[in-house]
Design a protein around this motif. Structure first.
Motif, PDB file in Angstrom:
ATOM      1  N   ASP A  51       4.391  -2.679 -17.465  1.00  0.00           N
ATOM      2  CA  ASP A  51       3.707  -3.110 -16.240  1.00  0.00           C
ATOM      3  C   ASP A  51       4.157  -2.183 -14.939  1.00  0.00           C
ATOM      4  O   ASP A  51       3.375  -1.598 -14.340  1.00  0.00           O
ATOM      5  N   TYR A  52       5.602  -2.429 -14.864  1.00  0.00           N
ATOM      6  CA  TYR A  52       6.433  -1.679 -13.775  1.00  0.00           C
ATOM      7  C   TYR A  52       5.967  -0.354 -14.158  1.00  0.00           C
ATOM      8  O   TYR A  52       5.803   0.377 -12.969  1.00  0.00           O
ATOM      9  N   ALA A  53       5.967   0.365 -15.292  1.00  0.00           N
ATOM     10  CA  ALA A  53       5.732   2.047 -15.429  1.00  0.00           C
ATOM     11  C   ALA A  53       4.154   2.194 -15.001  1.00  0.00           C
ATOM     12  O   ALA A  53       4.181   3.194 -14.371  1.00  0.00           O
ATOM     13  N   SER A  54       3.583   1.398 -15.505  1.00  0.00           N
ATOM     14  CA  SER A  54       1.972   1.820 -15.227  1.00  0.00           C
ATOM     15  C   SER A  54       1.713   1.602 -13.671  1.00  0.00           C
ATOM     16  O   SER A  54       0.927   2.605 -13.167  1.00  0.00           O
ATOM     17  N   THR A  55       2.297   0.627 -13.037  1.00  0.00           N
ATOM     18  CA  THR A  55       2.131   0.596 -11.483  1.00  0.00           C
ATOM     19  C   THR A  55       2.752   1.757 -10.828  1.00  0.00           C
ATOM     20  O   THR A  55       2.117   2.222  -9.971  1.00  0.00           O
ATOM     21  N   ALA A  56       3.877   2.084 -11.432  1.00  0.00           N
ATOM     22  CA  ALA A  56       4.277   3.239 -10.710  1.00  0.00           C
ATOM     23  C   ALA A  56       3.602   4.648 -10.665  1.00  0.00           C
ATOM     24  O   ALA A  56       3.337   5.594 -10.074  1.00  0.00           O
ATOM     25  N   LEU A  57       2.989   4.979 -12.083  1.00  0.00           N
ATOM     26  CA  LEU A  57       2.126   5.991 -12.517  1.00  0.00           C
ATOM     27  C   LEU A  57       0.779   5.944 -11.488  1.00  0.00           C
ATOM     28  O   LEU A  57       0.279   6.869 -10.930  1.00  0.00           O
ATOM     29  N   LYS A  58       0.222   4.642 -11.441  1.00  0.00           N
ATOM     30  CA  LYS A  58      -1.032   4.654 -10.388  1.00  0.00           C
ATOM     31  C   LYS A  58      -0.530   5.151  -9.018  1.00  0.00           C
ATOM     32  O   LYS A  58      -1.552   5.467  -8.449  1.00  0.00           O
ATOM     33  N   CYS A  59       0.728   4.530  -8.485  1.00  0.00           N
ATOM     34  CA  CYS A  59       1.035   5.022  -7.186  1.00  0.00           C
ATOM     35  C   CYS A  59       1.144   6.397  -6.988  1.00  0.00           C
ATOM     36  O   CYS A  59       0.818   7.203  -6.056  1.00  0.00           O
ATOM     37  N   ALA A  60       1.679   7.100  -8.044  1.00  0.00           N
ATOM     38  CA  ALA A  60       1.997   8.770  -7.924  1.00  0.00           C
ATOM     39  C   ALA A  60       0.547   9.354  -8.015  1.00  0.00           C
ATOM     40  O   ALA A  60       0.373  10.435  -7.234  1.00  0.00           O
ATOM     41  N   SER A 104       0.869  -1.205  -0.023  1.00  0.00           N
ATOM     42  CA  SER A 104      -0.146  -0.142   0.185  1.00  0.00           C
ATOM     43  C   SER A 104       0.854   1.150  -0.048  1.00  0.00           C
ATOM     44  O   SER A 104       1.970   1.077   0.418  1.00  0.00           O
ATOM     45  N   PHE A 105       0.305   2.182  -0.549  1.00  0.00           N
ATOM     46  CA  PHE A 105       1.149   3.584  -0.561  1.00  0.00           C
ATOM     47  C   PHE A 105       0.355   4.662  -0.287  1.00  0.00           C
ATOM     48  O   PHE A 105      -0.102   5.510  -1.106  1.00  0.00           O
ATOM     49  N   SER A 106      -0.364   4.835   0.882  1.00  0.00           N
ATOM     50  CA  SER A 106      -0.874   5.643   1.380  1.00  0.00           C
ATOM     51  C   SER A 106      -0.483   7.068   1.828  1.00  0.00           C
ATOM     52  O   SER A 106      -1.014   8.132   2.104  1.00  0.00           O
ATOM     53  N   THR A 107       1.070   7.128   2.037  1.00  0.00           N
ATOM     54  CA  THR A 107       1.737   8.264   2.260  1.00  0.00           C
ATOM     55  C   THR A 107       2.488   8.671   1.265  1.00  0.00           C
ATOM     56  O   THR A 107       3.268   7.747   0.468  1.00  0.00           O
ATOM     57  N   LEU A 108       2.953   9.801   1.355  1.00  0.00           N
ATOM     58  CA  LEU A 108       4.065  10.108   0.090  1.00  0.00           C
ATOM     59  C   LEU A 108       5.444   9.591   0.061  1.00  0.00           C
ATOM     60  O   LEU A 108       6.283   9.180  -0.673  1.00  0.00           O
ATOM     61  N   GLU A 109       5.744   9.464   1.556  1.00  0.00           N
ATOM     62  CA  GLU A 109       7.074   8.612   2.044  1.00  0.00           C
ATOM     63  C   GLU A 109       7.047   7.437   1.231  1.00  0.00           C
ATOM     64  O   GLU A 109       8.056   6.974   0.734  1.00  0.00           O
ATOM     65  N   VAL A 110       6.197   6.481   1.508  1.00  0.00           N
ATOM     66  CA  VAL A 110       5.936   5.097   1.081  1.00  0.00           C
ATOM     67  C   VAL A 110       5.826   5.168  -0.654  1.00  0.00           C
ATOM     68  O   VAL A 110       6.712   4.577  -1.328  1.00  0.00           O
ATOM     69  N   ALA A 111       5.058   6.244  -1.052  1.00  0.00           N
ATOM     70  CA  ALA A 111       4.951   6.239  -2.497  1.00  0.00           C
ATOM     71  C   ALA A 111       6.216   6.476  -3.009  1.00  0.00           C
ATOM     72  O   ALA A 111       6.675   6.007  -4.409  1.00  0.00           O
ATOM     73  N   GLY A 112       7.199   7.294  -2.588  1.00  0.00           N
ATOM     74  CA  GLY A 112       8.434   7.906  -3.239  1.00  0.00           C
ATOM     75  C   GLY A 112       9.176   6.696  -3.284  1.00  0.00           C
ATOM     76  O   GLY A 112       9.951   6.350  -4.365  1.00  0.00           O
ATOM     77  N   VAL A 113       9.308   5.826  -2.327  1.00  0.00           N
ATOM     78  CA  VAL A 113      10.280   4.836  -2.286  1.00  0.00           C
ATOM     79  C   VAL A 113       9.830   3.918  -3.165  1.00  0.00           C
ATOM     80  O   VAL A 113      10.849   3.201  -4.230  1.00  0.00           O
ATOM     81  N   ARG A 114       8.516   3.483  -3.374  1.00  0.00           N
ATOM     82  CA  ARG A 114       8.145   2.537  -4.139  1.00  0.00           C
ATOM     83  C   ARG A 114       8.113   2.869  -5.744  1.00  0.00           C
ATOM     84  O   ARG A 114       8.613   1.993  -6.363  1.00  0.00           O
ATOM     85  N   ILE A 115       7.920   4.020  -5.947  1.00  0.00           N
ATOM     86  CA  ILE A 115       8.160   4.674  -7.420  1.00  0.00           C
ATOM     87  C   ILE A 115       9.489   4.569  -7.923  1.00  0.00           C
ATOM     88  O   ILE A 115      10.003   4.187  -9.082  1.00  0.00           O
ATOM     89  N   GLU A 116      10.454   4.781  -6.918  1.00  0.00           N
ATOM     90  CA  GLU A 116      11.829   4.789  -7.256  1.00  0.00           C
ATOM     91  C   GLU A 116      12.276   3.382  -7.777  1.00  0.00           C
ATOM     92  O   GLU A 116      13.160   3.051  -8.621  1.00  0.00           O
ATOM     93  N   THR A 117      11.661   2.675  -6.697  1.00  0.00           N
ATOM     94  CA  THR A 117      12.175   1.192  -7.030  1.00  0.00           C
ATOM     95  C   THR A 117      11.550   0.466  -8.196  1.00  0.00           C
ATOM     96  O   THR A 117      12.156  -0.011  -9.095  1.00  0.00           O
ATOM     97  N   LEU A 118      10.281   0.889  -8.863  1.00  0.00           N
ATOM     98  CA  LEU A 118       9.718   0.438  -9.923  1.00  0.00           C
ATOM     99  C   LEU A 118      10.305   0.983 -11.145  1.00  0.00           C
ATOM    100  O   LEU A 118      10.593   0.420 -12.141  1.00  0.00           O
ATOM    101  N   GLN A 119      10.804   2.433 -11.041  1.00  0.00           N
ATOM    102  CA  GLN A 119      11.365   2.841 -12.305  1.00  0.00           C
ATOM    103  C   GLN A 119      12.766   2.139 -12.536  1.00  0.00           C
ATOM    104  O   GLN A 119      13.148   2.026 -13.510  1.00  0.00           O
ATOM    105  N   ARG A 120      13.512   1.644 -11.584  1.00  0.00           N
ATOM    106  CA  ARG A 120      14.773   0.980 -11.588  1.00  0.00           C
ATOM    107  C   ARG A 120      14.343  -0.360 -12.161  1.00  0.00           C
ATOM    108  O   ARG A 120      15.038  -0.789 -13.104  1.00  0.00           O
ATOM    109  N   LEU A 121      13.258  -0.957 -11.765  1.00  0.00           N
ATOM    110  CA  LEU A 121      12.859  -2.272 -12.429  1.00  0.00           C
ATOM    111  C   LEU A 121      12.535  -2.225 -14.051  1.00  0.00           C
ATOM    112  O   LEU A 121      12.890  -2.810 -14.871  1.00  0.00           O
ATOM    113  N   VAL A 122      11.954  -0.863 -14.315  1.00  0.00           N
ATOM    114  CA  VAL A 122      11.584  -0.406 -15.679  1.00  0.00           C
ATOM    115  C   VAL A 122      12.851  -0.537 -16.446  1.00  0.00           C
ATOM    116  O   VAL A 122      13.052  -1.188 -17.618  1.00  0.00           O
ATOM    117  N   ASP A 123      13.764   0.133 -15.911  1.00  0.00           N
ATOM    118  CA  ASP A 123      15.215   0.228 -16.715  1.00  0.00           C
ATOM    119  C   ASP A 123      15.836  -1.012 -16.921  1.00  0.00           C
ATOM    120  O   ASP A 123      16.324  -1.313 -17.981  1.00  0.00           O
TER     121      ASP A 123
END
Length: 388
Positions: free
Chosen positions: A270-279, A238-257
């Motif tokens: 899939d990773y990129a779409s999940t990151a966008l939903k999180c943001a 879950s990513f209810s706070t910006l702190e959690v979302a920030g870590v999750r997005i950074e990780t997903l973007q590295r998985l995209v690369d």
């Protein structure tokens, strides 16, 4: 952004989902907010007028210093430090953080602290912020995290002890050079410690796993890096706070690369779409722009240049800098990335037998103008990129 407004003046008010403050501490913040210079500083900050915000808060700091109330001095100094940070002036941020540490340290030494847990918690927060400012500037002072760890242990705050370990590991990693195949087990130790100690606080496990994944990437251990980046994502479902979302997005973007490097394009999408939903779920403009840029890179790699171009325009459009305002350092970094990708794409495109390179050059020129108008912010982005 929502997070910046909540963190506007350091400890002035609550950071939802991050840390709690005592009634006494909130009372101090209530005394600080009505000062006209503080009100002006907040107004200018929210309008993006960072230079005016800094002027107002500098005057507020002078007023609180003359009041001889150390607690108010710390709050105003932390407010100023935060504005310097988001403006990209990390050297001045570092100086303000150091000032706050000195004030609180003197206060703790000069009185009986029984029953003043809030003051020790405030000192812990300030030490951590000061350590991160040191790391950003390419230095690291272990005595700060050692003192923070002592406070956390004294207050029986297990999560905060582990946070000190993460900052220690980050400082050691960022301030040293590294080579292919290097042993990075000291970063792994941090992950294991978080796993065994923090219980339900999965954000620390996620942060430590992300850090280890990056370390493995940078030393050529791709498969192991993938495993720990996945572990980081799985630790925060879950990513209810910006702190959690920030870590999750950074990780997903590295998985995209990583997926793009091995031509696993559906996984990358899939990773990129999940990151966008999180943001989008935390409604953070800079995060959304960054994730849209990531999705654009995937579309371009798949040969869908029309969709890629549209996504890049959307990303850049979210980060326009109105006249008289200053961009946030993080937003300028994303704008640079999106503009460079956009320029590279248009350099290769032809429409009606005409090259579109001129359009790419126009976008690059617009970015160069913004950088020239905001040299401190542009310098801050360079500092962040150099620090990795």
């Amino acid at each position: 952004s929502q997070l910046l407004r909540e963190r506007m003046f350091g400890n002035m008010g609550k950071e939802k989902g991050v840390r709690r403050y005592s009634t006494y501490e909130e009372g101090l913040a209530a005394q600080l907010r009505p000062i006209p210079e503080v009100m002006d500083g907040q107004k200018h900050f929210e309008a993006g007028k960072m230079a005016l915000a800094i002027q107002a808060l500098t005057r507020a700091a002078e007023i609180t210093e003359s009041s001889r109330m150390p607690e108010l001095m710390v709050l105003s100094s932390e407010a100023l430090a935060h504005v310097y940070q988001v403006s990209g002036d990390f050297a001045k941020e570092r100086a303000e953080r150091a000032k706050s540490c000195e004030i609180l340290q003197d206060q703790l030494k000069s009185r009986d602290n029984d029953g003043e847990t809030w003051r020790q918690e405030a000192f812990f927060n300030t030490l951590i912020q000061a350590s991160l400012a040191d790391i950003t500037m390419g230095g690291f002072d272990e005595t700060k995290t050692a003192e923070a760890r002592d406070i956390a242990q004294r207050l029986s705050k297990v999560d905060d002890v582990e946070l000190c370990g993460i900052v220690d590991t980050l400082g050691t990693w960022v301030t040293e050079s590294h080579t292919e195949g290097e042993d990075v087990s000291f970063v792994s130790d941090c992950v294991e410690s978080c796993d065994s100690a923090v219980g339900s606080n999965h954000i620390l496990t996620s942060q430590a796993s992300l850090m280890y994944g990056i370390a493995l990437q940078q030393t050529g251990k791709r498969e192991a890096a993938f495993d720990f980046l996945k572990k980081s994502v799985d630790a925060t479902t879950s990513f209810s706070t910006l702190e959690v979302a920030g870590v999750r997005i950074e990780t997903l973007q590295r998985l995209v690369d990583m997926a793009m490097q091995t031509k696993e394009m559906e996984a990358a999408k899939d990773y990129a779409s999940t990151a966008l939903k999180c943001a989008e779920s935390v409604n953070n403009n800079g995060m959304i722009a960054s994730c849209v840029h990531t999705l654009a890179k995937v579309s371009i790699a798949q040969g869908d240049f029309v969709v890629g171009e549209g996504l890049l325009r959307t990303s850049m459009g979210r980060l326009q800098v109105p006249k008289g305002t200053c961009p946030l350092v993080w937003d300028l970094s994303v704008l640079q990335d999106a503009t460079w990708t956009y320029g590279d794409l248009l350099d290769k495109l032809i429409f009606n037998n005409q090259s579109r390179k001129a359009e790419g050059d126009m976008a690059r020129a617009k970015l160069a103008t913004i950088e020239k108008e905001h040299p401190l912010c542009a310098g801050g982005v360079r500092r962040l990129r150099e620090a990795g």
